[in-house]
Design a protein around this motif. Sequence first.
Motif, PDB file in Angstrom:
ATOM      1  N   ARG A   1     -43.191  47.623 -32.902  1.00  0.00           N
ATOM      2  CA  ARG A   1     -44.233  47.038 -33.746  1.00  0.00           C
ATOM      3  C   ARG A   1     -44.157  45.507 -33.731  1.00  0.00           C
ATOM      4  N   GLU A   2     -42.928  44.969 -33.779  1.00  0.00           N
ATOM      5  CA  GLU A   2     -42.764  43.519 -33.739  1.00  0.00           C
ATOM      6  C   GLU A   2     -43.171  42.955 -32.371  1.00  0.00           C
ATOM      7  N   ARG A   3     -42.889  43.734 -31.314  1.00  0.00           N
ATOM      8  CA  ARG A   3     -43.288  43.312 -29.966  1.00  0.00           C
ATOM      9  C   ARG A   3     -44.812  43.206 -29.870  1.00  0.00           C
ATOM     10  N   VAL A   4     -45.504  44.164 -30.474  1.00  0.00           N
ATOM     11  CA  VAL A   4     -46.961  44.157 -30.463  1.00  0.00           C
ATOM     12  C   VAL A   4     -47.491  42.919 -31.177  1.00  0.00           C
ATOM     13  N   PHE A   5     -46.878  42.547 -32.305  1.00  0.00           N
ATOM     14  CA  PHE A   5     -47.348  41.372 -33.044  1.00  0.00           C
ATOM     15  C   PHE A   5     -47.093  40.089 -32.255  1.00  0.00           C
ATOM     16  N   ARG A   6     -45.954  40.011 -31.553  1.00  0.00           N
ATOM     17  CA  ARG A   6     -45.669  38.827 -30.735  1.00  0.00           C
ATOM     18  C   ARG A   6     -46.693  38.707 -29.595  1.00  0.00           C
ATOM     19  N   LEU A   7     -47.069  39.852 -29.006  1.00  0.00           N
ATOM     20  CA  LEU A   7     -48.100  39.830 -27.973  1.00  0.00           C
ATOM     21  C   LEU A   7     -49.427  39.329 -28.533  1.00  0.00           C
ATOM     22  N   LEU A   8     -49.730  39.741 -29.767  1.00  0.00           N
ATOM     23  CA  LEU A   8     -50.960  39.299 -30.422  1.00  0.00           C
ATOM     24  C   LEU A   8     -50.965  37.782 -30.598  1.00  0.00           C
ATOM     25  N   LEU A   9     -49.829  37.218 -30.994  1.00  0.00           N
ATOM     26  CA  LEU A   9     -49.725  35.768 -31.153  1.00  0.00           C
ATOM     27  C   LEU A   9     -49.941  35.046 -29.821  1.00  0.00           C
ATOM     28  N   ASP A  10     -49.343  35.588 -28.748  1.00  0.00           N
ATOM     29  CA  ASP A  10     -49.506  34.979 -27.424  1.00  0.00           C
ATOM     30  C   ASP A  10     -50.970  35.005 -26.984  1.00  0.00           C
ATOM     31  N   GLU A  11     -51.635  36.131 -27.272  1.00  0.00           N
ATOM     32  CA  GLU A  11     -53.036  36.260 -26.863  1.00  0.00           C
ATOM     33  C   GLU A  11     -53.934  35.307 -27.651  1.00  0.00           C
ATOM     34  N   GLU A  12     -53.596  35.081 -28.923  1.00  0.00           N
ATOM     35  CA  GLU A  12     -54.371  34.128 -29.712  1.00  0.00           C
ATOM     36  C   GLU A  12     -54.266  32.720 -29.127  1.00  0.00           C
ATOM     37  N   LYS A  13     -53.085  32.373 -28.648  1.00  0.00           N
ATOM     38  CA  LYS A  13     -52.904  31.056 -28.020  1.00  0.00           C
ATOM     39  C   LYS A  13     -53.735  30.952 -26.739  1.00  0.00           C
ATOM     40  N   GLN A  14     -53.753  32.025 -25.954  1.00  0.00           N
ATOM     41  CA  GLN A  14     -54.562  32.027 -24.726  1.00  0.00           C
ATOM     42  C   GLN A  14     -56.042  31.863 -25.054  1.00  0.00           C
ATOM     43  N   ILE A  15     -56.508  32.597 -26.061  1.00  0.00           N
ATOM     44  CA  ILE A  15     -57.924  32.556 -26.435  1.00  0.00           C
ATOM     45  C   ILE A  15     -58.306  31.160 -26.935  1.00  0.00           C
ATOM     46  N   ALA A  16     -57.416  30.541 -27.700  1.00  0.00           N
ATOM     47  CA  ALA A  16     -57.703  29.210 -28.243  1.00  0.00           C
ATOM     48  C   ALA A  16     -57.878  28.176 -27.139  1.00  0.00           C
ATOM     49  N   GLY A  17     -57.205  28.382 -25.997  1.00  0.00           N
ATOM     50  CA  GLY A  17     -57.290  27.433 -24.897  1.00  0.00           C
ATOM     51  C   GLY A  17     -58.419  27.693 -23.928  1.00  0.00           C
ATOM     52  N   MET A  18     -59.238  28.710 -24.197  1.00  0.00           N
ATOM     53  CA  MET A  18     -60.337  29.061 -23.293  1.00  0.00           C
ATOM     54  C   MET A  18     -61.644  28.412 -23.720  1.00  0.00           C
ATOM     55  N   GLU A  19     -62.560  28.312 -22.781  1.00  0.00           N
ATOM     56  CA  GLU A  19     -63.881  27.776 -23.091  1.00  0.00           C
ATOM     57  C   GLU A  19     -64.611  28.727 -24.039  1.00  0.00           C
ATOM     58  N   LYS A  20     -65.273  28.147 -25.030  1.00  0.00           N
ATOM     59  CA  LYS A  20     -65.919  28.932 -26.075  1.00  0.00           C
ATOM     60  C   LYS A  20     -66.959  29.898 -25.520  1.00  0.00           C
ATOM     61  N   LYS A  21     -67.683  29.488 -24.467  1.00  0.00           N
ATOM     62  CA  LYS A  21     -68.759  30.332 -23.937  1.00  0.00           C
ATOM     63  C   LYS A  21     -68.227  31.631 -23.346  1.00  0.00           C
ATOM     64  N   TYR A  22     -66.960  31.619 -22.867  1.00  0.00           N
ATOM     65  CA  TYR A  22     -66.382  32.828 -22.284  1.00  0.00           C
ATOM     66  C   TYR A  22     -65.833  33.754 -23.364  1.00  0.00           C
ATOM     67  N   ARG A  23     -65.112  33.202 -24.326  1.00  0.00           N
ATOM     68  CA  ARG A  23     -64.519  34.069 -25.345  1.00  0.00           C
ATOM     69  C   ARG A  23     -65.566  34.629 -26.305  1.00  0.00           C
ATOM     70  N   ASP A  24     -66.646  33.882 -26.546  1.00  0.00           N
ATOM     71  CA  ASP A  24     -67.691  34.374 -27.450  1.00  0.00           C
ATOM     72  C   ASP A  24     -68.608  35.384 -26.778  1.00  0.00           C
ATOM     73  N   ARG A  25     -68.492  35.523 -25.449  1.00  0.00           N
ATOM     74  CA  ARG A  25     -69.323  36.466 -24.714  1.00  0.00           C
ATOM     75  C   ARG A  25     -68.831  37.902 -24.885  1.00  0.00           C
ATOM     76  N   VAL A  26     -67.573  38.073 -25.334  1.00  0.00           N
ATOM     77  CA  VAL A  26     -66.974  39.400 -25.473  1.00  0.00           C
ATOM     78  C   VAL A  26     -67.675  40.173 -26.579  1.00  0.00           C
ATOM     79  N   LYS A  27     -67.910  41.456 -26.320  1.00  0.00           N
ATOM     80  CA  LYS A  27     -68.603  42.305 -27.283  1.00  0.00           C
ATOM     81  C   LYS A  27     -67.790  42.441 -28.578  1.00  0.00           C
ATOM     82  N   ASP A  28     -68.480  42.430 -29.735  1.00  0.00           N
ATOM     83  CA  ASP A  28     -67.868  42.627 -31.054  1.00  0.00           C
ATOM     84  C   ASP A  28     -66.796  41.574 -31.353  1.00  0.00           C
TER      85      ASP A  28
END
Length: 394
Positions: free
Chosen positions: A346-373
Motif C-alpha cells: 500500500r505504501e509502495r502504491v502511494f509513493r508511485l502516486l507521488l512520482d506520477e504527480e511530479k511527472q504530470i506537473a512537468g508536462m504541457e497542460k494541453k497534453y495532461r488536460d486531454r486525458v478523459k475524466d
Amino acid sequence: MTVPGWLWAATIVFILLLVAYDFFFHVRKAHTPTLKEASIWSALYVGIALVFGLGLWLLGGHQAGGEYFAGYITEKALSVDNLFVFLVIISSFRVPREDQQKVLLFGIVFALIARTGFIFLGAQLINTFAWMFYLFGLILLLTAGNMLKKDDHSDDADNFIIRLAKRFLPTTDKYDGDRLFTVQDGKRVLTPMLLVMVAIGGTDILFALDSIPAIYGLTQEVYIVFTATAFSLLGLRQLYFLLDGLLDRLIYLSYGLAAILGFIGVKLILHALHENNVPFVNDGQPVPVVEISTQLSLSVIIGVLVLTVLMSLFSKAGKANTAVSNARRHAQNYLNPDYTSDEFERERVFRLLLDEEKQIAGMEKKYRDRVKDIEEIRARVAEAHELHTRITRF
C-alpha cells in the motif's frame, strides 16, 4: 507438413507441464510478483517460444519456421491487447493484488482450451469449405475497422452473464481470499472471484473469434497454429505484471493491430481468390491474383509493431496518458481497503502516486488536460492524499 502423433503428444504434455509448474510454484500461494520475478519469467517464456521456433525452422524448413514466427508475433501482439481488457475487468471487480495471478492464470488456461477448440474447428471448416477463407478475411477486416473506431477498451465486466448471475444467484461483494464460494449469514454464496473468472472466460471466447482467423491467414498447418497460439499465451500472466503501469502508454497499439489484422484479412481474401471454387465468383474458377508470401507477412507484422511501439513511447500524449492513468489507478488502489493486506504494498502504491504527480506537473497542460475524466482523477488523487494524512497522523 506431416507431424507424427508422438510429437503432438510430447508438445501437449510439455505445455501442460509449464502451466502446472506455473500454478504450483508461483500462483498457488497468493503473492504480488516483483518486477524481477515478472521480468525473469517473461524472458524465459519468450526464450522457450523462440527456441521452439528455431527448432521448427531447422527441422521443418524455413517455410514452417517463418509461418510459426509470423503467427507467434501476431498472437503475442493480440495477447498484449487482451491485457488491456483484463486490466479493466480486474480493476472493475477490485480483485485483491495478491489474488490477481490466479485470475490471470485461469484466463490463460481457459483461453488455451477455447482456442484449441476453435483451432481444430477452423481446420475442419477450411478443409471442408474453401470459401471459409473469404469469411475469415471479412471477419478480420471488420475487426480492424472496429479497432480503429473505439476510443478505449470497453468494460466487459458488466456483461449479460454477470448481470444474470447477480440477479438470480446468491452473491456477495466481499472477497474471501481466492475462494469461489463462501458462507454469508449461514448461506453458501458466490464470491466476486467466481464472477471475475466468468467475465474473463467470456472475453477469452470473443478474443478467440479474432485471433484464430488471424493466424489461419498466415498458415494453415494446424500444428503451427496450435503451438504459436499456445506459446503466445504462456507467460501472459508475467507480462501483465511486467507491463503494469505501461499498458496505457501504448496509445497507438490498437492502430498497429488494426493494420496487421487488415493486412492479414486482405492476404486471406487473395488466397481465397487464388483457390476459388465459389460458383458466383469467376464461374467457380481460381482468380489469377498475387499472393502475399510468408516472408513479406513477417516483415510487415514486425515493421508495424516496431513503428507502433516507438511512436507510442516517444509520444508526449502517450506519456501524459500513462502518467495520468497510472495516477488514477494508484489512487483508486490506495483508497480501496480490500486492494491488499500488505502495508508495504500500500505504501509502495502511494509513493508511485507521488512520482506520477511530479511527472504530470512537468508536462504541457494541453497534453495532461486531454486525458478523459481528468477532473474526476484529480478528485480521487486528492482523496488519496487526505487518507494518507489521516493514517500517518495516527
